[in-house]
Design a protein around this motif. Structure first.
Motif, PDB file in Angstrom:
ATOM      1  N   ALA A 102      24.351  86.251  19.909  1.00  0.00           N
ATOM      2  CA  ALA A 102      22.939  86.229  19.513  1.00  0.00           C
ATOM      3  C   ALA A 102      22.736  86.243  17.999  1.00  0.00           C
ATOM      4  N   ASP A 103      23.622  86.881  17.258  1.00  0.00           N
ATOM      5  CA  ASP A 103      23.441  87.003  15.814  1.00  0.00           C
ATOM      6  C   ASP A 103      23.973  85.803  15.037  1.00  0.00           C
ATOM      7  N   LEU A 104      24.587  84.840  15.730  1.00  0.00           N
ATOM      8  CA  LEU A 104      25.186  83.696  15.044  1.00  0.00           C
ATOM      9  C   LEU A 104      24.183  82.565  14.865  1.00  0.00           C
ATOM     10  N   ASP A 105      24.380  81.794  13.824  1.00  0.00           N
ATOM     11  CA  ASP A 105      23.562  80.613  13.569  1.00  0.00           C
ATOM     12  C   ASP A 105      23.884  79.553  14.620  1.00  0.00           C
ATOM     13  N   PRO A 106      22.887  79.022  15.331  1.00  0.00           N
ATOM     14  CA  PRO A 106      23.151  77.984  16.336  1.00  0.00           C
ATOM     15  C   PRO A 106      23.818  76.730  15.768  1.00  0.00           C
ATOM     16  N   ALA A 107      23.775  76.560  14.439  1.00  0.00           N
ATOM     17  CA  ALA A 107      24.429  75.404  13.825  1.00  0.00           C
ATOM     18  C   ALA A 107      25.929  75.608  13.659  1.00  0.00           C
ATOM     19  N   THR A 108      26.424  76.797  13.981  1.00  0.00           N
ATOM     20  CA  THR A 108      27.861  77.075  13.880  1.00  0.00           C
ATOM     21  C   THR A 108      28.630  76.114  14.782  1.00  0.00           C
ATOM     22  N   PRO A 109      29.700  75.494  14.291  1.00  0.00           N
ATOM     23  CA  PRO A 109      30.496  74.602  15.139  1.00  0.00           C
ATOM     24  C   PRO A 109      30.910  75.286  16.445  1.00  0.00           C
ATOM     25  N   ARG A 110      30.785  74.565  17.549  1.00  0.00           N
ATOM     26  CA  ARG A 110      31.155  75.003  18.885  1.00  0.00           C
ATOM     27  C   ARG A 110      30.193  76.059  19.448  1.00  0.00           C
ATOM     28  N   TYR A 111      29.098  76.340  18.753  1.00  0.00           N
ATOM     29  CA  TYR A 111      28.146  77.333  19.267  1.00  0.00           C
ATOM     30  C   TYR A 111      27.563  76.889  20.605  1.00  0.00           C
ATOM     31  N   LEU A 112      27.128  75.633  20.694  1.00  0.00           N
ATOM     32  CA  LEU A 112      26.532  75.132  21.932  1.00  0.00           C
ATOM     33  C   LEU A 112      27.537  75.151  23.080  1.00  0.00           C
ATOM     34  N   ALA A 113      28.776  74.748  22.789  1.00  0.00           N
ATOM     35  CA  ALA A 113      29.799  74.717  23.836  1.00  0.00           C
ATOM     36  C   ALA A 113      30.130  76.126  24.313  1.00  0.00           C
TER      37      ALA A 113
ATOM     38  N   ALA B 273      27.869  67.764  23.521  1.00  0.00           N
ATOM     39  CA  ALA B 273      28.538  66.458  23.515  1.00  0.00           C
ATOM     40  C   ALA B 273      27.893  65.515  22.515  1.00  0.00           C
ATOM     41  N   ARG B 274      26.561  65.558  22.436  1.00  0.00           N
ATOM     42  CA  ARG B 274      25.858  64.694  21.472  1.00  0.00           C
ATOM     43  C   ARG B 274      26.219  65.061  20.034  1.00  0.00           C
ATOM     44  N   ALA B 275      26.499  66.341  19.802  1.00  0.00           N
ATOM     45  CA  ALA B 275      26.819  66.798  18.444  1.00  0.00           C
ATOM     46  C   ALA B 275      28.293  66.662  18.099  1.00  0.00           C
ATOM     47  N   ALA B 276      29.129  66.392  19.090  1.00  0.00           N
ATOM     48  CA  ALA B 276      30.577  66.341  18.864  1.00  0.00           C
ATOM     49  C   ALA B 276      30.941  65.149  17.987  1.00  0.00           C
ATOM     50  N   THR B 277      31.901  65.347  17.095  1.00  0.00           N
ATOM     51  CA  THR B 277      32.365  64.271  16.209  1.00  0.00           C
ATOM     52  C   THR B 277      33.692  63.698  16.667  1.00  0.00           C
ATOM     53  N   ASN B 278      34.298  64.313  17.658  1.00  0.00           N
ATOM     54  CA  ASN B 278      35.597  63.877  18.166  1.00  0.00           C
ATOM     55  C   ASN B 278      35.411  63.276  19.556  1.00  0.00           C
ATOM     56  N   ALA B 279      35.938  62.076  19.785  1.00  0.00           N
ATOM     57  CA  ALA B 279      35.725  61.378  21.056  1.00  0.00           C
ATOM     58  C   ALA B 279      36.303  62.150  22.234  1.00  0.00           C
ATOM     59  N   ALA B 280      37.504  62.723  22.050  1.00  0.00           N
ATOM     60  CA  ALA B 280      38.133  63.467  23.148  1.00  0.00           C
ATOM     61  C   ALA B 280      37.318  64.707  23.495  1.00  0.00           C
ATOM     62  N   GLU B 281      36.810  65.389  22.472  1.00  0.00           N
ATOM     63  CA  GLU B 281      35.993  66.576  22.722  1.00  0.00           C
ATOM     64  C   GLU B 281      34.678  66.187  23.398  1.00  0.00           C
ATOM     65  N   ARG B 282      34.088  65.072  22.950  1.00  0.00           N
ATOM     66  CA  ARG B 282      32.832  64.612  23.549  1.00  0.00           C
ATOM     67  C   ARG B 282      33.039  64.302  25.034  1.00  0.00           C
ATOM     68  N   ASP B 283      34.136  63.636  25.357  1.00  0.00           N
ATOM     69  CA  ASP B 283      34.442  63.316  26.755  1.00  0.00           C
ATOM     70  C   ASP B 283      34.594  64.582  27.591  1.00  0.00           C
ATOM     71  N   HIS B 284      35.285  65.568  27.024  1.00  0.00           N
ATOM     72  CA  HIS B 284      35.488  66.829  27.749  1.00  0.00           C
ATOM     73  C   HIS B 284      34.155  67.529  28.030  1.00  0.00           C
ATOM     74  N   LEU B 285      33.275  67.572  27.038  1.00  0.00           N
ATOM     75  CA  LEU B 285      31.987  68.252  27.210  1.00  0.00           C
ATOM     76  C   LEU B 285      31.109  67.530  28.238  1.00  0.00           C
ATOM     77  N   ILE B 286      31.145  66.208  28.216  1.00  0.00           N
ATOM     78  CA  ILE B 286      30.378  65.441  29.204  1.00  0.00           C
ATOM     79  C   ILE B 286      30.905  65.714  30.609  1.00  0.00           C
ATOM     80  N   ARG B 287      32.209  65.777  30.745  1.00  0.00           N
ATOM     81  CA  ARG B 287      32.791  66.073  32.063  1.00  0.00           C
ATOM     82  C   ARG B 287      32.410  67.474  32.536  1.00  0.00           C
TER      83      ARG B 287
END
Length: 390
Positions: free
Chosen positions: A332-343, A366-380
């Protein structure tokens, strides 16, 4: 004309590369500028590849330093009008120079000079300390060779302008080595293996618990490499990895290196991170992971690195140890813009039973991911929650 010798013709090609930092360091200490010293050692190495298959010298170190120094002097004599000072000539290395790691350590420090950008420090370390060619480094970073050559040349000029008047910061050296490790691998150069090789060499000569902590951390992470992707290259999260694919010998070595470092009772960031990695590696199954102890180690790590990434990873561990609601509270105390916060939030929401919200968050991640493999994983992951039957 005889074909160029292959690495197998050498008695020990990797040992030859290990001589590079010390040889450059000797030339710099004798008065050579950094760039000229590196060029002279490179020329000596080429001569070694030509000559040594006929018979390796009795003292390879002395041979390399001697030939490199002579090549440097040849270059100086060819441009004597530019000579700025009298140079001291040595026919052979002095006893103090032979086997002295201080020269190598100085070169590590020079390549990690704070005046350099992280990218330049990494490139220069791989070139001067690792002995890689500019082409190999360019391929590893997927940039044109000319671009990498310019980056390395600029780095050499920066280093030449900043003489070391006091001991360098070993922590900066470790940071650069960890940057190399985290770059992964591409082309013919495996940067992960190269980072481990360089850190192992440093750990063999520097009695510092954090150097050994970094080596342990690298070994423990690298031991899981084969299980991180499936047969078609998709990411496999830690909980789903086939642990029989983990390198148990490397895990054993990593744990032993870590235990020896912790015995100094001088805890640091890399040792704490390695302890967390060791607890993951020690668990026979994901369900048997000692999450409470991992949370304790994250608390120790926060003493050295109170950044958002560490706090995010700790929140995930809290969610495993004390339940997803506790983990979400820690986020709760972290900035939502922190990398991997949404995941991370999606993971904890899914564990709490709110699959619809978790799927939304995975899609946003997934929309925010910059890596194709990570984006695929999040979509799955999102698809799995929306359509559990599939």
């Amino acid at each position: 004309m005889r074909p160029p010798p292959s690495p197998s013709d050498m008695a020990d090609a990797e040992r030859l590369r290990d001589l590079i930092p010390g040889a450059i360091g000797v030339l710099v200490r004798r008065g050579a500028d950094f760039a000229s010293a590196e060029d002279a050692v490179s020329e000596a190495l080429l001569e070694a590849l030509q000559a040594w298959p006929e018979g390796e010298p009795r003292d390879p170190w002395a041979w390399l330093v001697t030939v490199a120094w002579r090549k440097f002097l040849d270059g100086v004599r060819a441009e004597s009008s530019r000579r700025a000072r009298e140079l001291r000539v040595h026919a052979e290395p002095s006893p103090a120079e032979v086997g002295d790691f201080d020269d190598s350590l100085e070169l590590y420090v020079r390549c990690a000079h704070p005046a350099l950008s992280p990218a330049s420090a990494v490139a220069l370390t791989l070139r001067a300390v690792g002995g890689l060619t500019t082409r190999q480094i360019a391929e590893a970073y997927a940039v044109p060779e000319s671009t990498m050559a310019q980056r390395i040349s600029r780095a050499k000029r920066v280093v030449a302008e900043h003489r070391l008047t006091e001991p360098g910061d070993l922590r900066v050296v470790l940071k650069v080595l960890y940057l190399v490790f985290n770059e992964g691998h591409s082309g013919e150069v495996d940067l992960v293996a190269e980072a481990i090789r360089l850190t192992r060499r440093l750990a063999a000569a520097v009695d510092d618990p954090e150097v050994h902590g970094l080596l342990a951390l690298m070994l423990l992470h690298h031991a899981r490499r084969a299980a991180r992707t499936d047969d078609v290259g998709r990411l496999v999260p830690l909980v789903d990895q086939d642990r029989t694919c983990w390198d148990t010998a490397m895990i054993t070595e990593g744990v032993e290196v870590l235990q020896a470092a912790l015995a100094h009772d001088q805890l640091g960031s890399y040792q704490a991170q390695a302890a967390i990695a060791a607890l993951h590696a020690d668990a026979p199954t994901a369900a048997e992971t000692d999450w409470p102890q991992i949370v304790e180690w994250y608390d120790e790590l926060l003493r050295f690195d109170d950044g958002p990434i560490v706090r995010l990873n700790r929140a995930v561990a809290v969610g495993e140890a004390d339940g997803p609601r506790a983990g979400l509270a820690a986020l709760a105390d972290l900035d939502p813009a922190t990398p991997r916060y949404l995941a991370a939030t999606a993971h904890l929401q899914g564990k709490s039973g709110d699959h619809a919200r978790a799927a939304e968050l995975y899609t946003a991640a997934a929309r925010a991911a910059t890596n194709a493999a990570e984006r695929d994983h999040l979509i799955r992951q999102a698809t799995r929650l929306r359509h559990p039957a599939s």
